[in-house]
Enzyme design. Structure first.
Site, short mmCIF file in Angstrom:
data_model
loop_
_atom_site.label_atom_id
_atom_site.label_comp_id
_atom_site.label_asym_id
_atom_site.label_seq_id
_atom_site.Cartn_x
_atom_site.Cartn_y
_atom_site.Cartn_z
N SER A 22 -3.10 -0.60 -11.47
CA SER A 22 -2.97 -0.46 -10.04
C SER A 22 -1.81 -0.50 -9.54
O SER A 22 -0.66 0.11 -10.02
CB SER A 22 -4.40 -1.18 -9.23
OG SER A 22 -4.46 -0.47 -8.19
N ASP B 272 -9.21 3.62 -10.57
CA ASP B 272 -8.41 2.50 -10.60
C ASP B 272 -8.89 1.53 -11.56
O ASP B 272 -10.03 1.36 -11.99
CB ASP B 272 -8.70 1.78 -9.20
CG ASP B 272 -7.56 0.49 -9.02
OD1 ASP B 272 -7.34 -0.28 -10.09
OD2 ASP B 272 -7.30 0.41 -8.07
#
Length: 382
Positions: A59, A196
Site C-alpha cells: 500500500s 490493497d
C-alpha cells in the site's frame, strides 16, 4: 538493476515498509534518518537502493519501496506526501461515495509522474530487488510482484507498469476503487481487479520479505542467520481499533466495512511482528535495564511478553536474522512521551486525515530521533 545485490557475498540487507495511507509520512521520516546516518557512517552519500538488497512494501509502503528502488532520495518521497497528499485524498461526490471515498485519477496521475508512465517491473530502471504486495480480488489470492529475474512469475509480470502495481497495492476498499491490470496468461491477456495488499495478512510485509530472500522457492536463496541477514521493518503507527460503547449496534454496512479493514490491518501487523520477533534477534548494543528495554520494545511495536513466553529463545546463530522494528503506538501516553501531547491520537489514527499531515510528519520525526540508531547496525553496512 544498476546495483546488483545478488552478486555480493556480504550480509544481505532487507527493508520492509507497512501500509497506512497518509501515515506513510512516519516511515518516510525514518527513511530520511536512516539515509542520513548511513551516509555519515560510511562517508559516502548514496541512495538507499544501494544500501538495501531487497525492499518490500504494501500500500503506502509500496509507494515508498518503489521510489527507493528507482533511486529516489528519502526526502523526495516524503515530499510526495506533503505536496500531493491533500490532492489524492479529495473526496468524490456523494453518489459515487457509496462505492468509494476517493477518485483514483489524482493518485494515478501523480504515480505516473513520479515513477514514469512507461516504467515496468522488469524494464531495468529498478536498482535493487523489489517486492510489492497486492490482493487479486478476481482470483481471491495475494500476489507478490517481484523484479527477481529468476522468479516464477517474472516473465508473466515483467511488462506490467510500476505505477499500476503500486496503485493496485494501495487500492484500499471503501477508500479507492480497484485497479484493473491486464496480465498475460497462457499467451492471452487476462484482466484482473486488484485491491490493497493490506487486505490480507501482509499489511506488514516483513515475514514475506524475509521468505522472499531466503526460501529457495522464491529463487534468491540467501543464507539466514543473525550475522548474515538484516531486516529493518518500518511501521506507520498502530493502536487498537475500538467502537464506543453502545455505538456498534447502530453501525451500517459501510461503517462495518471500514472497521473490518482497519481491524484486519492492526491484527495482521501484530501477527507479523510477533513472528519476526520469534525468529529474529534485535541489534547488538548496550543492554538497557529491564524497564527501559520493555518501554523501548513497546514503543517499537514489540509483542507483549506473554505472547512470547511459550518459546525458548536462543541468540546469534540460533536466530534467522537480525530484526529491527521501527514504529509507534498512537496513544495519548506515547505521544506525550514523544513531546507530542498536543496531538489528538483519535485524529492521527485515520489513514486519510489530510488535516493531520503536519502531525504525521512530526510523529515520524520524533520516532526517527528515538528509534533510528544505525550505529548499532554498522557492521551490516560499513
Amino acid at each position: 538493476m544498476e546495483n546488483n545485490p545478488n552478486a555480493v557475498t556480504r550480509p544481505k540487507r532487507l527493508l520492509s515498509i507497512d501500509g497506512g495511507g497518509l501515515k506513510g509520512l512516519i516511515p518516510a521520516e525514518a527513511l530520511i534518518a536512516i539515509e542520513s546516518q548511513l551516509d555519515t557512517l560510511s562517508g559516502q552519500s548514496r541512495p538507499l537502493c544501494e544500501r538495501f538488497d531487497l525492499i518490500g512494501g504494501t500500500s503506502t509502503g509500496a509507494i515508498l519501496a518503489v521510489g527507493l528502488a528507482l533511486g529516489l532520495k528519502a526526502a523526495e518521497l516524503r515530499d510526495f506526501y506533503l505536496e500531493f497528499g491533500k490532492k489524492i485524498f479529495t473526496k468524490v461526490f456523494l453518489p459515487v461515495r457509496f462505492w468509494h471515498k476517493y477518485p483514483s485519477g489524482p493518485l494515478e496521475t501523480e504515480l505516473q509522474k513520479v515513477f514514469g508512465a512507461d516504467s515496468t517491473l522488469g524494464g531495468g530502471k529498478l536498482r535493487t530487488n523489489l517486492l510489492i504486495v497486492s490482493t487479486n480480488a478476481t482470483l481471491g489470492a495475494t500476489w507478490f510482484f517481484t523484479n527477481n529475474p529468476k522468479g516464477k512469475y517474472f516473465d508473466t509480470n515483467r511488462q506490467l507498469p510500476l505505477w499500476q502495481i503500486v496503485r493496485a497495492s494501495s487500492a484500499a476498499p471503501t477508500y479507492f476503487p480497484p485497479q484493473t491490470i491486464s496480465v498475460p496468461a497462457n499467451g492471452q491477456p487476462e484482466e484482473y481487479e486488484f485491491i490493497d495488499g493490506g487486505v490480507s495478512s501482509y499489511n506488514n510485509p516483513s515475514l514475506q520479505v524475509f521468505l522472499e530472500a531466503t526460501n529457495p522457492n522464491y529463487r534468491l536463496g540467501w543464507p539466514a542467520g543473525a550475522d548474515k541477514l538484516l531486516l529493518i521493518s518500518l511501521g506507520t503507527g498502530f493502536d487498537a481499533v475500538t467502537i464506543p460503547a453502545g455505538k456498534a449496534a447502530c453501525y451500517n454496512l459501510l461503517e462495518w466495512a471500514g472497521y473490518a479493514i482497519e481491524a484486519l490491518m492492526e491484527d495482521a501487523n501484530l501477527q507479523q511482528n510477533v513472528l519476526m520477533h520469534l525468529i529474529g534477534q534485535p541489534p547488538a548494543g548496550k543492554t538497557p535495564t529491564a524497564a527501559a528495554e520493555a518501554k523501548v520494545a513497546r514503543a517499537a511495536g514489540a509483542p507483549p511478553a506473554d505472547a512470547l513466553d511459550f518459546i525458548g529463545f536462543g541468540s546469534g546463530a540460533d536466530k534467522a536474522l537480525t530484526y529491527q522494528r521501527i514504529t509507534v503506538s498512537l496513544t495519548r501516553e506515547r505521544l506525550a512521551e514523544l513531546d507530542l501531547g498536543d496531538i489528538d491520537p483519535a485524529k492521527v489514527s485515520e489513514m486519510d486525515a489530510v488535516d493531520q499531515i503536519p502531525n504525521f510528519q512530526r510523529i515520524g520525526q520524533a520516532v526517527a530521533r528515538e528509534q533510528v540508531k544505525m550505529d548499532l547496525l554498522k557492521q551490516f553496512f560499513v
